[in-house]
Structure formats: C-alpha cells, structure tokens
Design a protein around this motif. Sequence first.
Motif, mmCIF file in Angstrom:
data_model
loop_
_atom_site.group_PDB
_atom_site.id
_atom_site.type_symbol
_atom_site.label_atom_id
_atom_site.label_comp_id
_atom_site.label_asym_id
_atom_site.label_seq_id
_atom_site.Cartn_x
_atom_site.Cartn_y
_atom_site.Cartn_z
ATOM 1 N N ALA A 117 0.880 -1.239 -0.150
ATOM 2 C CA ALA A 117 -0.060 0.112 -0.126
ATOM 3 C C ALA A 117 0.762 1.318 0.029
ATOM 4 C CB ALA A 117 -0.958 -0.032 1.047
ATOM 5 N N ALA A 118 1.835 1.261 0.798
ATOM 6 C CA ALA A 118 2.962 2.401 0.759
ATOM 7 C C ALA A 118 3.567 2.774 -0.644
ATOM 8 C CB ALA A 118 4.085 2.328 1.870
ATOM 9 N N CYS A 119 3.727 1.645 -1.269
ATOM 10 C CA CYS A 119 4.218 1.759 -2.544
ATOM 11 C C CYS A 119 3.346 2.117 -3.478
ATOM 12 C CB CYS A 119 4.937 0.480 -3.083
ATOM 13 S SG CYS A 119 6.424 -0.287 -2.231
ATOM 14 N N VAL A 120 2.105 1.535 -3.539
ATOM 15 C CA VAL A 120 1.001 2.210 -4.302
ATOM 16 C C VAL A 120 0.486 3.767 -4.122
ATOM 17 C CG1 VAL A 120 -1.485 1.843 -5.194
ATOM 18 C CG2 VAL A 120 0.212 -0.129 -4.724
ATOM 19 N N ILE A 121 0.581 4.126 -2.839
ATOM 20 C CA ILE A 121 0.150 5.351 -2.620
ATOM 21 C C ILE A 121 1.327 6.490 -3.064
ATOM 22 C CG2 ILE A 121 -0.266 7.078 -0.649
ATOM 23 C CD1 ILE A 121 -1.539 4.660 0.658
ATOM 24 N N GLY A 122 2.436 5.857 -2.933
ATOM 25 C CA GLY A 122 3.711 6.568 -3.268
ATOM 26 C C GLY A 122 3.817 6.627 -4.759
ATOM 27 N N GLY A 123 3.031 6.290 -5.797
ATOM 28 C CA GLY A 123 2.983 6.219 -7.117
ATOM 29 C C GLY A 123 3.876 5.263 -7.897
ATOM 30 N N ILE A 124 4.352 4.227 -7.209
ATOM 31 C CA ILE A 124 5.049 2.998 -7.680
ATOM 32 C C ILE A 124 4.073 2.185 -8.446
ATOM 33 C CG2 ILE A 124 6.409 1.127 -7.365
ATOM 34 C CD1 ILE A 124 7.455 3.816 -5.965
ATOM 35 N N SER A 125 4.239 2.132 -9.661
ATOM 36 C CA SER A 125 3.420 1.537 -10.682
ATOM 37 C C SER A 125 3.704 0.014 -10.581
ATOM 38 C CB SER A 125 3.616 1.950 -12.158
ATOM 39 O OG SER A 125 2.690 1.260 -12.952
ATOM 40 N N ILE A 126 2.446 -0.672 -10.457
ATOM 41 C CA ILE A 126 2.064 -2.123 -10.251
ATOM 42 C C ILE A 126 2.641 -2.866 -11.483
ATOM 43 C CG2 ILE A 126 0.861 -4.132 -9.798
ATOM 44 C CD1 ILE A 126 1.399 -2.665 -7.418
ATOM 45 N N ALA A 127 2.395 -1.947 -12.721
ATOM 46 C CA ALA A 127 2.912 -2.539 -13.973
ATOM 47 C C ALA A 127 4.292 -2.351 -14.089
ATOM 48 C CB ALA A 127 1.975 -1.781 -15.045
ATOM 49 N N GLY A 128 5.076 -1.536 -13.054
ATOM 50 C CA GLY A 128 6.615 -1.503 -13.269
ATOM 51 C C GLY A 128 7.027 -0.456 -14.051
ATOM 52 N N GLY A 129 8.340 -0.092 -13.668
ATOM 53 C CA GLY A 129 9.095 0.768 -14.778
ATOM 54 C C GLY A 129 8.986 2.468 -13.998
ATOM 55 N N ILE A 130 7.806 2.475 -13.274
ATOM 56 C CA ILE A 130 7.595 3.741 -12.855
ATOM 57 C C ILE A 130 7.503 3.871 -11.334
ATOM 58 C CG2 ILE A 130 5.795 5.914 -12.808
ATOM 59 C CD1 ILE A 130 4.714 4.704 -15.480
ATOM 60 N N GLY A 131 8.092 5.074 -10.746
ATOM 61 C CA GLY A 131 8.304 5.083 -9.242
ATOM 62 C C GLY A 131 9.733 5.571 -8.884
ATOM 63 N N SER A 132 9.630 6.064 -7.550
ATOM 64 C CA SER A 132 11.050 6.772 -7.297
ATOM 65 C C SER A 132 11.103 6.593 -5.866
ATOM 66 C CB SER A 132 10.955 8.170 -7.591
ATOM 67 O OG SER A 132 9.845 9.019 -6.684
ATOM 68 N N VAL A 133 12.282 6.774 -5.177
ATOM 69 C CA VAL A 133 12.572 6.711 -3.875
ATOM 70 C C VAL A 133 11.674 7.682 -2.984
ATOM 71 C CG1 VAL A 133 14.344 6.791 -1.872
ATOM 72 C CG2 VAL A 133 14.799 5.570 -4.295
ATOM 73 N N GLY A 134 11.531 8.746 -3.319
ATOM 74 C CA GLY A 134 10.903 9.864 -2.831
ATOM 75 C C GLY A 134 9.382 9.340 -2.829
ATOM 76 N N GLY A 135 8.826 8.937 -3.773
ATOM 77 C CA GLY A 135 7.541 8.484 -3.792
ATOM 78 C C GLY A 135 7.268 7.462 -2.603
ATOM 79 N N ALA A 136 8.030 6.473 -2.812
ATOM 80 C CA ALA A 136 7.925 5.118 -1.599
ATOM 81 C C ALA A 136 8.083 5.856 -0.265
ATOM 82 C CB ALA A 136 9.052 4.096 -1.949
ATOM 83 N N VAL A 137 8.865 6.567 0.063
ATOM 84 C CA VAL A 137 9.076 7.122 1.253
ATOM 85 C C VAL A 137 7.726 7.966 1.802
ATOM 86 C CG1 VAL A 137 10.446 8.806 2.682
ATOM 87 C CG2 VAL A 137 11.438 7.172 1.365
ATOM 88 N N LEU A 138 7.261 8.845 0.829
ATOM 89 C CA LEU A 138 6.025 9.663 1.153
ATOM 90 C C LEU A 138 4.719 8.853 1.150
ATOM 91 C CD1 LEU A 138 6.889 12.733 -1.230
ATOM 92 C CD2 LEU A 138 6.788 12.965 1.308
ATOM 93 N N GLY A 139 4.847 7.751 0.402
ATOM 94 C CA GLY A 139 3.593 6.764 0.475
ATOM 95 C C GLY A 139 3.560 6.112 1.819
ATOM 96 N N ALA A 140 4.811 5.617 2.409
ATOM 97 C CA ALA A 140 4.845 5.207 4.021
ATOM 98 C C ALA A 140 4.602 5.990 4.896
ATOM 99 C CB ALA A 140 6.326 4.588 3.929
#
Length: 325
Positions: free
Chosen positions: A249-272
Amino acid sequence: MKNFLKYREIWLLAGVVVLIGLISTRFPGFADPANLRQVFNDTSILMILALGQMVVILTRSIDLSMASNLCFTGMVVAMLNAAHPAIPIPVLIVIALLVGLVLGAINGFLVWRLNIPSIVVTLGTLTIYRGATFVVSGGAWVNADQMSPDFINFQRAAFLGLPVLSWIAMIVIALFFLVMTRTAIGRSIHAIGVNPTASVYAGIDVGRTKFIVFCISGMIGGLAGYLWISRYVIASVEVANGYELNIIAACVIGGISIAGGIGSVGGAVLGALFLGIISNALPVINISPFWQMAISGSAIILAVVLNARGERRQGRIILRKAEAA
C-alpha cells in the motif's frame, strides 16, 4: 513551474502537508516538530520495507513474503540474543541481513531460473517462512525479559536529537536514492519495468537483475526483522502478520506503478509517511479503526486510479508523437 508540477512526488508531498494541516485542526499539537519527529520514527520501519518492495515492483514483480521474512529473521536474531547476549549488536544486524539475503535469494532463484511468476513464488514462501519461524522457535515466544538491554536500546539511543532508528531509515533512503539514480543496476531496474524485451536487446540480463532485486528486498526484510523485534520487544510467529499489505500500500500510494517501470525513492518514502500519519493521528482524534482502514483503502484506490490515468496519458502522448513523425 508547469514541469515542476508534473512530478507526482510534489503532489504527494502537498497531500501529506494538507493531511497534517487537517489533523492539526482537531489536534493542534500534531504539527509540533517533536511530534512529527516521533511520527517519522514510528514510520521508519515501513519506509525501509517500502523501499525494498519498490525495487521489486519496478521490475514488474512483487514480493509477498517480506513480512514473513521479517518474522523469521527477527525470531532468529532474538533467539541468538537470548542464548548468547554477549554477541555485539552490529554482528546480530549482519546476521539478520545475511539471513534475509538467503530468503530473498530463494525467491529470486525460483523467479529467475524456474521462470515462476513472482506472485506465485512469494505467496508460497510467505507461508513457508512463517511456518519455518514456528519450527525454529518451537512455537515459543521471546519476550523482553529474555533480550539483552543492548538489543532493546540500540535503536532507541538518541544521536543529534533523533533516535538511531530514524538515522538508520535516513541512511537506507540515501543509499537507495544513490543506487536508483547513480548506478547501472538502478537504471536496469527501471528499464526492465518499462520494456523487458527492449532491455534484453540493450544488453541487460533481465533474470539476473530480478534475482538481485529479490536479494535486496530479502536483506531489507532481514534488517527490518531486527528493528521490529527490538522496537516491540516480542518475537513470535504472529509478528507482522499481514503487514505485507501495508508495505505494498505504501508503494502504491507513493506512485510506484504495479505495471513496473514507474516510481521513485521519494514516492515510496512519502507513501509510507502518508500511512504513518494516518495510523498515528486518527486514533488521537477518536476515529474508529474501521474508518482508519476505510481511509487507507480509499487512498490506495485513488492512488491506483491516478497512476493508471497518468500512465494512459503518457502512452497517448508517445503514440501521438509517433503518428506525427
């Protein structure tokens, strides 16, 4: 300014700030620096785990066994500490990393060499690792009175005004940022998620890269195992049961695409951090746990919708450019 606002991390950061502001209207002390430091510290383990999951998801895979890895590794180091309290904490942390690495390598090997879908592999190892925790411990718990004071207090010690746990989280964040933005493996991880076939033609070993990301997620799970057990001072088979959903959930909220290839460290941290703020704030303002789950679930669905729309829009732009050419 327009290009600046295209970054989804900016919108997510703005959402976090708005969320803090809304909560502060009900609980004015929530926005105090001391409380925000505590929220960051409380969310540190989730941030660390989200980064480990992020690199897996970016390669169009998923690791459902991270929480079970955490449980098994935490039990191993807790039992070692109870039996041999003289073992230095840095040695226990290295052991936790190595045990997690082995568990992650098992996942990676099955995905790489046997070409089994990652969701099937890690759904199986999720159960296996938690069952192995029961076998190793004999179903017994390791309680606070069996742990050494150093084991419990290491991450609680303050350095420059912050607990060691917060510093560990910041170090992990910095390392992941450097790896993902400044190294060949980081570029390969993104490339595989965008287009695995093109990555092969570019000379990237897709299978080996997936093996590496599962090893990374395994080591992160191992590190989190020690941090979790020493923070909550209890090791049992039920530790972090179902927590893999929070990590994803933290990854998805942070903009990490389940389809792969899109996402960032900042996004994962902010999602968490977004989930951490919700879990810390809503009980304080007397909101039912059921509403907490509903709010978190709504945030996940909204994030998925926004990610899907962004990816679809990006695809249309690429197609339009191709037609114009």
